[in-house]
Design an enzyme around this catalytic site. Structure first.
Site, short mmCIF file in Angstrom:
data_model
loop_
_atom_site.label_atom_id
_atom_site.label_comp_id
_atom_site.label_asym_id
_atom_site.label_seq_id
_atom_site.Cartn_x
_atom_site.Cartn_y
_atom_site.Cartn_z
N GLU A 285 0.90 -1.19 -0.01
CA GLU A 285 -0.06 -0.13 -0.09
C GLU A 285 0.86 1.30 -0.06
O GLU A 285 0.60 2.29 -0.76
CB GLU A 285 -1.08 0.04 1.32
N ASP A 366 3.92 -3.74 -5.77
CA ASP A 366 4.38 -5.05 -5.47
C ASP A 366 6.19 -5.05 -5.49
O ASP A 366 6.74 -5.59 -4.51
CB ASP A 366 4.08 -6.30 -6.31
#
Ligand SMILES: [Zn+2]
Length: 421
Positions: A285, A366
């Site tokens: 996040e 990611d």
């Protein structure tokens, strides 16, 4: 039927052609998806064999197929409703009913727009109920009581009427009073409205539906604070949301702008993951923050809405536009309504582009998480979440490229594995 056939113009046929193509493509994709999942239902994909049981894999397959089937009915219903509103004369009837009241043009326009929104919300209700009380229930995810379901929808409808009413009033007012460049002023208005919404969503709107509390678990809290401080972020913006009131699905998201931005973990996610896995999800996040993904999305939608409003500015004066979509009484608000209703029919081919952009952002987040935490921990967290949420491991590749905002499980895990030391 004769009357309808003679009133169709070239634009009507273009509209019908795009609508039919869009439906055909999406039905074809849904069928591919269902077939593909069925073909791979018997065996867990190799990369997941030690991590996910055959029972979980098959549950995910059945769950995805049920949702995709419902989606097909929704698609067809929406198309029929759109045809009834436009070429079927529904908008003309609705407009006539409001005009009889003899209200000022602005009030009539707001009335028409809000009536449409209310009818749309009511038509969505049976699908929402079926999704929640049949599909989610069947797979053990539903925790929404019927009373909460109704209360949620009443609140949503009130929000729609209030916020939609304010926005409609502002845009229609500029349309009537701001001259030829009204669409430019309407765009500025829309921009201000969107920014206010980005601000208001976490502090005013989301709390109407859920309770947000500070993260309690000491160990998780310490790890999370460490990670945030290392990235120069404030730890006041981490919340746990009582997602378990409605569903067993776990999730995390980030929202807001500037000092007011926050990260929200569903309580279900905190329950499902170990401490280092929560940390890895948080790192993902934070990756979205660091890459300014919210800001980029706002820029993109601003540019697209400017183009859209400029187009409405031109369409307002084109008789063929109203006539082609079954409206006999041209007006500014009707041009806006027709534009909003018909636009998705012509822009459905943009969906794979927007989905690809979103998947690109997910890869970037990611990659960031793999550098901050450990790619293997994030993989472990994702695999747990795929299993818990019954996300399919074997989507049809073309369906996925068209629809998915997140890379499909095998692609995402393979990408992360390539980053593991
Ligand atoms: Zn993400």
């Amino acid at each position: 039927m004769n009357g309808l056939a003679t009133s169709l113009n070239e634009f009507s046929w273009l509209f019908l052609g795009f609508l039919a193509t869009g439906i055909a493509v999406r039905l074809w994709l849904a069928q591919r998806h269902i077939d593909h999942i069925g073909r791979y239902r018997g065996e867990v994909p190799h990369a997941f064999r030690t991590k996910i049981s055959l029972a979980d894999h098959q549950k995910a397959a059945d769950y995805t197929v049920d949702k995709t089937r419902l989606g097909r009915w929704e698609l067809l219903t929406e198309a029929i409703v759109l045809l009834l509103w436009t070429l079927g004369g529904g908008l003309d009837l609705l407009d006539g009913a409001w005009r009889i009241l003899g209200l000022p043009e602005l009030a009539t326009g707001i009335g028409v727009i809000l009536s449409l929104a209310v009818v749309g919300a009511l038509l969505d209700l049976p699908f929402g109920a079926y999704r929640t009380f049949v599909i989610e229930e069947r797979f053990g995810f539903n925790r929404t009581a019927p009373g909460l379901f109704l209360l949620d929808h009443v609140k949503q409808l009130l929000l729609l009427l209030i916020l939609g009413g304010i926005l409609a009033a502002g845009v229609l007012w500029t349309l009537m009073h701001a001259g030829d460049l009204w669409w430019l002023y309407a765009w500025v208005l829309w921009l201000v409205f969107s920014l206010v919404m980005v601000w208001a969503f976490p502090v005013l709107i989301a709390p109407l539906f859920n309770r947000f509390t500070a993260l309690k678990d000491e160990e998780v809290r310490r790890r999370v604070e460490d990670l945030l401080t290392r990235n120069g972020l404030s730890s006041r913006g981490i919340f746990v949301m009582d997602g378990s009131r409605r569903s067993g699905h776990g999730n995390a998201y980030f929202t807001g702008l500037g000092a007011q931005k926050r990260i929200v973990f569903f309580d279900t996610l905190i329950d499902q993951l170990a401490t280092d896995e929560v940390e890895a999800v948080l790192a993902h996040e934070i990756g979205h923050f660091k890459h300014h993904h919210i800001g980029k999305r706002i820029l993109l939608t601003s540019a697209l809405s400017l183009a859209g409003l400029a187009l409405v500015g031109w369409l307002v004066q084109q008789d063929w536009f109203y006539q082609g979509l079954g409206v006999t009484h041209p007006s500014g608000y009707m041009a806006l309504v027709l534009f909003v209703l018909a636009l998705p029919v012509f822009t459905f081919f943009m969906q794979p582009l927007l989905a690809a952009l979103s998947r690109r952002h997910e890869f970037q987040a990611d990659d960031f998480a793999a550098r901050q935490a450990d790619a293997r921990t994030l993989i472990r967290a994702l695999v747990k979440l795929y299993a818990e949420n019954a996300s399919t491991l074997t989507p049809d590749p073309i369906y996925s490229a068209f629809h998915d905002s997140h890379p499909p499980a095998p692609v995402r895990v393979a990408h992360l594995s390539s980053q593991a030391p």
